[in-house]
Design a protein around this motif. Structure first.
Motif, PDB file in Angstrom:
ATOM      1  N   VAL A 128     -12.892   1.088  40.859  1.00 27.44           N
ATOM      2  CA  VAL A 128     -11.896   1.063  40.667  1.00 27.44           C
ATOM      3  C   VAL A 128     -12.314   1.538  39.179  1.00 27.44           C
ATOM      4  O   VAL A 128     -13.013   0.171  38.026  1.00 27.44           O
ATOM      5  CB  VAL A 128     -10.849   0.320  41.056  1.00 27.44           C
ATOM      6  N   ALA A 129     -12.049   2.666  38.087  1.00 23.64           N
ATOM      7  CA  ALA A 129     -12.437   2.281  36.688  1.00 23.64           C
ATOM      8  C   ALA A 129     -11.538   3.224  35.995  1.00 23.64           C
ATOM      9  O   ALA A 129     -10.845   4.291  36.472  1.00 23.64           O
ATOM     10  CB  ALA A 129     -13.862   2.595  36.277  1.00 23.64           C
ATOM     11  N   GLY A 130     -11.456   2.984  34.464  1.00 20.52           N
ATOM     12  CA  GLY A 130     -10.792   3.644  33.767  1.00 20.52           C
ATOM     13  C   GLY A 130     -12.224   5.086  34.050  1.00 20.52           C
ATOM     14  O   GLY A 130     -12.835   5.185  34.532  1.00 20.52           O
ATOM     15  N   ASN A 131     -11.664   6.378  32.968  1.00 20.88           N
ATOM     16  CA  ASN A 131     -12.668   7.610  32.568  1.00 20.88           C
ATOM     17  C   ASN A 131     -13.608   7.176  32.015  1.00 20.88           C
ATOM     18  O   ASN A 131     -13.011   7.733  30.937  1.00 20.88           O
ATOM     19  CB  ASN A 131     -11.811   9.235  32.987  1.00 20.88           C
ATOM     20  N   ASN A 132     -15.026   6.401  32.109  1.00 22.10           N
ATOM     21  CA  ASN A 132     -15.168   6.609  31.107  1.00 22.10           C
ATOM     22  C   ASN A 132     -15.798   8.117  29.563  1.00 22.10           C
ATOM     23  O   ASN A 132     -15.723   8.108  29.057  1.00 22.10           O
ATOM     24  CB  ASN A 132     -16.415   5.166  31.349  1.00 22.10           C
ATOM     25  N   HIS A 133     -16.238   8.794  31.029  1.00 17.70           N
ATOM     26  CA  HIS A 133     -16.879  10.531  30.444  1.00 17.70           C
ATOM     27  C   HIS A 133     -15.387  10.758  29.705  1.00 17.70           C
ATOM     28  O   HIS A 133     -15.731  11.313  28.680  1.00 17.70           O
ATOM     29  CB  HIS A 133     -17.652  11.031  31.645  1.00 17.70           C
ATOM     30  N   GLU A 134     -14.109  10.905  30.503  1.00 15.42           N
ATOM     31  CA  GLU A 134     -13.017  10.826  29.359  1.00 15.42           C
ATOM     32  C   GLU A 134     -12.687  10.959  28.288  1.00 15.42           C
ATOM     33  O   GLU A 134     -12.724  11.036  27.191  1.00 15.42           O
ATOM     34  CB  GLU A 134     -12.218  11.738  30.411  1.00 15.42           C
ATOM     35  N   LEU A 135     -13.043   9.203  28.685  1.00 17.84           N
ATOM     36  CA  LEU A 135     -12.812   8.257  26.987  1.00 17.84           C
ATOM     37  C   LEU A 135     -13.774   8.331  25.999  1.00 17.84           C
ATOM     38  O   LEU A 135     -12.799   9.199  25.262  1.00 17.84           O
ATOM     39  CB  LEU A 135     -13.253   6.705  27.220  1.00 17.84           C
ATOM     40  N   GLY A 136     -15.137   9.127  26.097  1.00 14.39           N
ATOM     41  CA  GLY A 136     -15.940   9.881  25.130  1.00 14.39           C
ATOM     42  C   GLY A 136     -15.542  10.965  24.718  1.00 14.39           C
ATOM     43  O   GLY A 136     -15.651  10.650  23.650  1.00 14.39           O
ATOM     44  N   ARG A 137     -15.845  11.675  25.751  1.00 16.26           N
ATOM     45  CA  ARG A 137     -15.171  13.058  25.628  1.00 16.26           C
ATOM     46  C   ARG A 137     -13.752  13.127  23.849  1.00 16.26           C
ATOM     47  O   ARG A 137     -13.673  13.645  23.775  1.00 16.26           O
ATOM     48  CB  ARG A 137     -14.775  13.897  26.770  1.00 16.26           C
ATOM     49  N   VAL A 138     -12.680  12.735  24.670  1.00 15.19           N
ATOM     50  CA  VAL A 138     -11.549  12.643  24.167  1.00 15.19           C
ATOM     51  C   VAL A 138     -11.348  12.544  22.649  1.00 15.19           C
ATOM     52  O   VAL A 138     -11.062  12.582  21.966  1.00 15.19           O
ATOM     53  CB  VAL A 138     -10.295  11.967  25.474  1.00 15.19           C
ATOM     54  N   ILE A 182     -21.687  -2.808  25.440  1.00 19.43           N
ATOM     55  CA  ILE A 182     -22.861  -3.265  26.730  1.00 19.43           C
ATOM     56  C   ILE A 182     -23.410  -2.537  27.287  1.00 19.43           C
ATOM     57  O   ILE A 182     -22.805  -1.214  28.331  1.00 19.43           O
ATOM     58  CB  ILE A 182     -22.888  -4.790  27.347  1.00 19.43           C
ATOM     59  N   PRO A 183     -24.305  -2.793  27.041  1.00 16.03           N
ATOM     60  CA  PRO A 183     -25.404  -2.080  27.806  1.00 16.03           C
ATOM     61  C   PRO A 183     -25.166  -1.515  29.603  1.00 16.03           C
ATOM     62  O   PRO A 183     -25.077  -2.663  30.367  1.00 16.03           O
ATOM     63  CB  PRO A 183     -26.889  -2.785  27.714  1.00 16.03           C
ATOM     64  N   THR A 184     -24.606  -1.099  29.911  1.00 16.68           N
ATOM     65  CA  THR A 184     -24.211  -0.209  31.214  1.00 16.68           C
ATOM     66  C   THR A 184     -23.600   1.056  31.611  1.00 16.68           C
ATOM     67  O   THR A 184     -23.485   1.487  30.453  1.00 16.68           O
ATOM     68  CB  THR A 184     -22.443  -1.198  31.556  1.00 16.68           C
ATOM     69  N   VAL A 185     -23.287   1.048  32.637  1.00 19.43           N
ATOM     70  CA  VAL A 185     -23.620   2.359  33.180  1.00 19.43           C
ATOM     71  C   VAL A 185     -22.042   2.893  32.670  1.00 19.43           C
ATOM     72  O   VAL A 185     -22.325   4.300  32.295  1.00 19.43           O
ATOM     73  CB  VAL A 185     -23.202   2.277  34.675  1.00 19.43           C
ATOM     74  N   ILE A 186     -21.277   2.590  32.221  1.00 19.68           N
ATOM     75  CA  ILE A 186     -19.709   2.977  31.766  1.00 19.68           C
ATOM     76  C   ILE A 186     -20.307   3.257  30.498  1.00 19.68           C
ATOM     77  O   ILE A 186     -20.275   4.428  29.596  1.00 19.68           O
ATOM     78  CB  ILE A 186     -18.757   2.361  31.616  1.00 19.68           C
ATOM     79  N   ASP A 187     -20.823   2.435  29.812  1.00 17.88           N
ATOM     80  CA  ASP A 187     -21.129   3.008  28.347  1.00 17.88           C
ATOM     81  C   ASP A 187     -22.161   4.094  28.250  1.00 17.88           C
ATOM     82  O   ASP A 187     -21.727   4.799  27.308  1.00 17.88           O
ATOM     83  CB  ASP A 187     -21.985   1.274  27.466  1.00 17.88           C
ATOM     84  N   ASP A 188     -22.664   4.170  29.180  1.00 19.72           N
ATOM     85  CA  ASP A 188     -24.001   5.160  28.735  1.00 19.72           C
ATOM     86  C   ASP A 188     -22.892   6.458  29.888  1.00 19.72           C
ATOM     87  O   ASP A 188     -23.201   7.603  28.541  1.00 19.72           O
ATOM     88  CB  ASP A 188     -25.185   5.610  30.197  1.00 19.72           C
ATOM     89  N   GLU A 189     -22.094   6.573  30.463  1.00 19.23           N
ATOM     90  CA  GLU A 189     -21.319   7.201  30.322  1.00 19.23           C
ATOM     91  C   GLU A 189     -19.844   7.760  28.998  1.00 19.23           C
ATOM     92  O   GLU A 189     -19.647   8.969  29.042  1.00 19.23           O
ATOM     93  CB  GLU A 189     -20.199   6.913  31.739  1.00 19.23           C
ATOM     94  N   ARG A 190     -19.405   6.271  28.500  1.00 19.64           N
ATOM     95  CA  ARG A 190     -19.078   7.172  27.234  1.00 19.64           C
ATOM     96  C   ARG A 190     -20.050   8.145  26.461  1.00 19.64           C
ATOM     97  O   ARG A 190     -19.140   8.992  25.412  1.00 19.64           O
ATOM     98  CB  ARG A 190     -17.891   5.525  27.054  1.00 19.64           C
TER      99      ARG A 190
END
Length: 225
Positions: free
Chosen positions: A41-51, A72-80
């Motif tokens: 369960v997560a927010g849409n990190n790629h979308e957060l970065g895109r928007v 922080i160096p994490t998967v979601i940071d990379d996605e953003r």
């Protein structure tokens, strides 16, 4: 239920728990290997970065100098960051520097102080997270450079939403990363055990742009966040 501080160090421990037969829910920050958990369960990190990137690109009319404060160096940071870079690709928006601020107010302040001392012109700041944004705001105000740039954060912190509602020119928008996702994850995990069918897979929550026009519907003054 696990919310990893960093993705890498927890990947093997979570795998071992899963292999022992335990139902595993991972929240917010994904593991470095997909498919280990039963429920994500997560927010849409790629979308957060895109928007965020689309707003900055449009606001700057496709050109300008910006700085980025990562988490922080994490998967979601990379996605953003990936979503953000894709949004500004092909424009003349130039990233002067990009550093980790660890989704932390104090680190955001220090990183932004460094940027302000090194760069005479900064048109916009992508702070990626509202805790970082609060540190950035303080650094910008201490340097008396509020009139030359704007800041885009992310999450939906009530302090930032209030600034957007009030028309703060330094913080004109925010991007939602639903603060209530822990409650959503808890509910879905319970549903797996009490409903007629299994509740597994990915549940990704949206990241809309919050503007002065719609900020009121995202403002919860009694929220702890």
């Amino acid at each position: 239920m696990v919310l990893p501080f960093e993705s890498g160090p927890l990947t093997d421990p979570v795998r071992r728990v899963k292999e022992s037969g335990v139902f595993v829910t991972v929240v917010d920050r994904g593991l470095t290997e997909e498919g280990i958990e039963d429920l994500y369960v997560a927010g849409n990190n790629h979308e957060l970065g895109r928007v965020s990137g689309e707003y900055i690109r449009e606001r700057l009319n496709g050109e300008g100098d910006i700085v980025v404060l990562r988490g922080i160096p994490t998967v979601i940071d990379d996605e953003r960051v990936q979503g953000f870079q894709e949004a500004i690709e092909g424009s003349d928006v130039n990233i002067l520097d990009m550093q980790h601020a660890n989704w932390n107010r104090d680190d955001g302040f220090e990183v932004m102080q460094d940027y302000l001392s090194r760069f005479d012109n900064i048109d916009a700041v992508w702070a990626q997270d509202d805790d970082i944004a609060l540190g950035v705001i303080e650094a910008v105000r201490q340097a008396d450079r509020e009139d030359e740039l704007f800041i885009v954060g992310g999450a939906g912190m009530k302090d930032i939403i209030k600034r957007v509602m009030d028309g703060d020119e330094l913080v004109p928008v925010d991007v939602l990363y639903p603060p209530g996702m822990i409650a959503t994850a808890m509910d879905l995990t319970v549903q797996h055990f009490v409903s007629n069918g299994p509740v597994v897979g990915e549940y990704i929550l949206g990241s809309p742009l919050i503007t002065q026009e719609n900020a009121e519907q995202y403002y919860f003054p009694d929220s702890p966040f």
